[in-house]
Design a protein around this motif. Structure first.
Motif, mmCIF file in Angstrom:
data_model
loop_
_atom_site.group_PDB
_atom_site.id
_atom_site.type_symbol
_atom_site.label_atom_id
_atom_site.label_comp_id
_atom_site.label_asym_id
_atom_site.label_seq_id
_atom_site.Cartn_x
_atom_site.Cartn_y
_atom_site.Cartn_z
ATOM 1 N N TRP A 68 -3.630 0.038 4.483
ATOM 2 C CA TRP A 68 -3.999 1.442 4.323
ATOM 3 C C TRP A 68 -4.181 2.135 5.664
ATOM 4 O O TRP A 68 -3.799 3.290 5.840
ATOM 5 C CB TRP A 68 -5.275 1.564 3.480
ATOM 6 N N GLY A 120 0.841 5.609 -0.724
ATOM 7 C CA GLY A 120 0.005 6.783 -0.921
ATOM 8 C C GLY A 120 0.730 8.023 -0.460
ATOM 9 O O GLY A 120 1.885 7.969 -0.008
ATOM 10 N N ALA A 155 -8.329 5.009 -1.400
ATOM 11 C CA ALA A 155 -8.250 4.001 -0.344
ATOM 12 C C ALA A 155 -7.572 4.556 0.901
ATOM 13 O O ALA A 155 -7.933 4.200 2.032
ATOM 14 C CB ALA A 155 -7.502 2.770 -0.843
ATOM 15 N N LEU A 156 -6.606 5.441 0.723
ATOM 16 C CA LEU A 156 -5.939 6.058 1.865
ATOM 17 C C LEU A 156 -6.877 7.039 2.559
ATOM 18 O O LEU A 156 -6.939 7.080 3.795
ATOM 19 C CB LEU A 156 -4.665 6.763 1.407
ATOM 20 N N ALA A 162 -9.154 5.188 4.689
ATOM 21 C CA ALA A 162 -8.498 4.659 5.883
ATOM 22 C C ALA A 162 -8.479 5.701 7.006
ATOM 23 O O ALA A 162 -8.606 5.353 8.184
ATOM 24 C CB ALA A 162 -7.071 4.230 5.550
ATOM 25 N N CYS A 212 0.849 -1.197 0.000
ATOM 26 C CA CYS A 212 0.000 0.000 0.000
ATOM 27 C C CYS A 212 0.883 1.245 0.000
ATOM 28 O O CYS A 212 1.680 1.431 0.927
ATOM 29 C CB CYS A 212 -0.910 0.021 1.231
#
Length: 326
Positions: free
Chosen positions: A276, A239, A297-298, A301, A237
């Motif tokens: 995440w 970001g 997605a981050l 989270a 993951c």
């Protein structure tokens, strides 16, 4: 005489550095004739060094190990390297701290005074190993790797179950621990084992043909497993966010993240993690306003973390797994 002695010491240092030396190459390195090299080799033999002559068109010399150990020779750089290696031996994870101290004292006694003073000036320290490993275990594991034999061992708290059967491929030291990378024959997959939790069995296993390790490099493979990566050693993951901090306030704590100044008061930070939510939490440790989270997605989270934090109550005790009294 001083020039001869100095040249012989340099010759000995060269012979210790590699297995075979053509005579002409030694003469070139020492800036003398091949005949002078031959005479110096004879002098080393008289001192107890087993220097063998190699036959062939060019000829050459090889320093063989003998039954008795003649005086060791280290140049200044080698002496300092030995001192640092022995002083930091505890951090290797092998339980050899006391033996390393005795070895350093022994080596120090036979060093010339100038080199000894240089070594004494090197004061290195390192943290103790997280889980010291009995050297006998390291020898057993490395012996199986060298012989390409299946290693049978008990692991962790499973001594009362069937032993593991693993094709031992690589022994790697990392952060004060030793790890074995091997192909588990019962699980038909690559596995990583902590050596301090292994208890090798005495019986020797069958020989095996080495397999190709994913990524080819054991250190890269180990990093990937620790990160939960699916390809190479990249985080699964990745970001980025914009922190309300100047770049100079972020850099000292960025670790392996990539930082880029947005303006004088904001910095974009790109990083990775195994999940995440873990990545979002790592950004919050900077104690600053966070904006511009990418990818979605981050951003999601961060919402998950906020919801979890909102359910925390001061003084709240988790009694969900307590048994009620009859």
């Amino acid at each position: 005489m001083a020039d001869t002695t100095s040249r012989m010491l340099r010759l000995l240092s060269l012979l210790q550095a590699r297995r075979d030396w053509p005579g002409e190459l030694l003469a070139e390195r020492l800036e003398v004739s091949v005949r002078t090299v031959r005479r110096d080799v004879d002098r080393l033999r008289e001192l107890g060094y087993r220097v063998q002559a190699m036959k062939g068109p060019d000829g050459g010399y090889r320093l063989d190990a003998g039954a008795e150990l003649p005086p060791l020779l280290f140049d200044d750089e080698q002496a300092v390297a030995v001192a640092i290696a022995l002083q930091t031996a505890a951090a290797s994870g092998a339980d050899i701290g006391e033996a390393a101290e005795r070895a350093l004292a022994t080596v120090r006694q036979v060093m010339p005074s100038p080199v000894r003073h240089r070594v004494d000036g090197v004061v290195a320290s390192s943290p103790a190993a997280v889980a010291p490993v009995d050297p006998a275990r390291l020898l057993a594991v490395s012996g199986a790797i060298r012989a390409r034999e299946v290693l049978r061992f008990d692991y962790g708290e499973t001594a009362d179950t069937a032993p593991r059967r693993t094709e031992a491929h690589h022994l790697v030291a990392r952060s004060g621990r030793w790890y074995l990378i091997g192909w588990d024959l019962d699980r038909d997959d690559w596995r990583v084992y902590r050596v301090d939790r292994m208890l090798p069995r005495s019986a020797r296993g069958a020989r095996f043909t080495p397999r190709e390790l994913p990524g080819h490099d054991p250190h890269t493979f180990l990093t990937a497993r620790f990160r939960g990566a699916v390809a190479g050693d990249a985080w699964p993951c990745r970001g980025s966010v914009v922190l309300a901090l100047p770049i100079e306030a972020v850099l000292p704590f960025a670790a392996d993240a990539v930082v880029e100044a947005v303006d004088a008061q904001r910095t974009r930070v790109s990083a990775g993690s195994w999940s995440w939510t873990a990545l979002a939490a790592s950004f919050l440790r900077f104690d600053a306003e966070v904006t511009g989270a990418e990818p979605p997605a981050l951003a999601a989270a961060f919402t998950t973390l906020a919801e979890r934090a909102g359910r925390i109550r001061v003084g709240q005790t988790d009694t969900s797994d307590r048994r009620r009294s009859p």
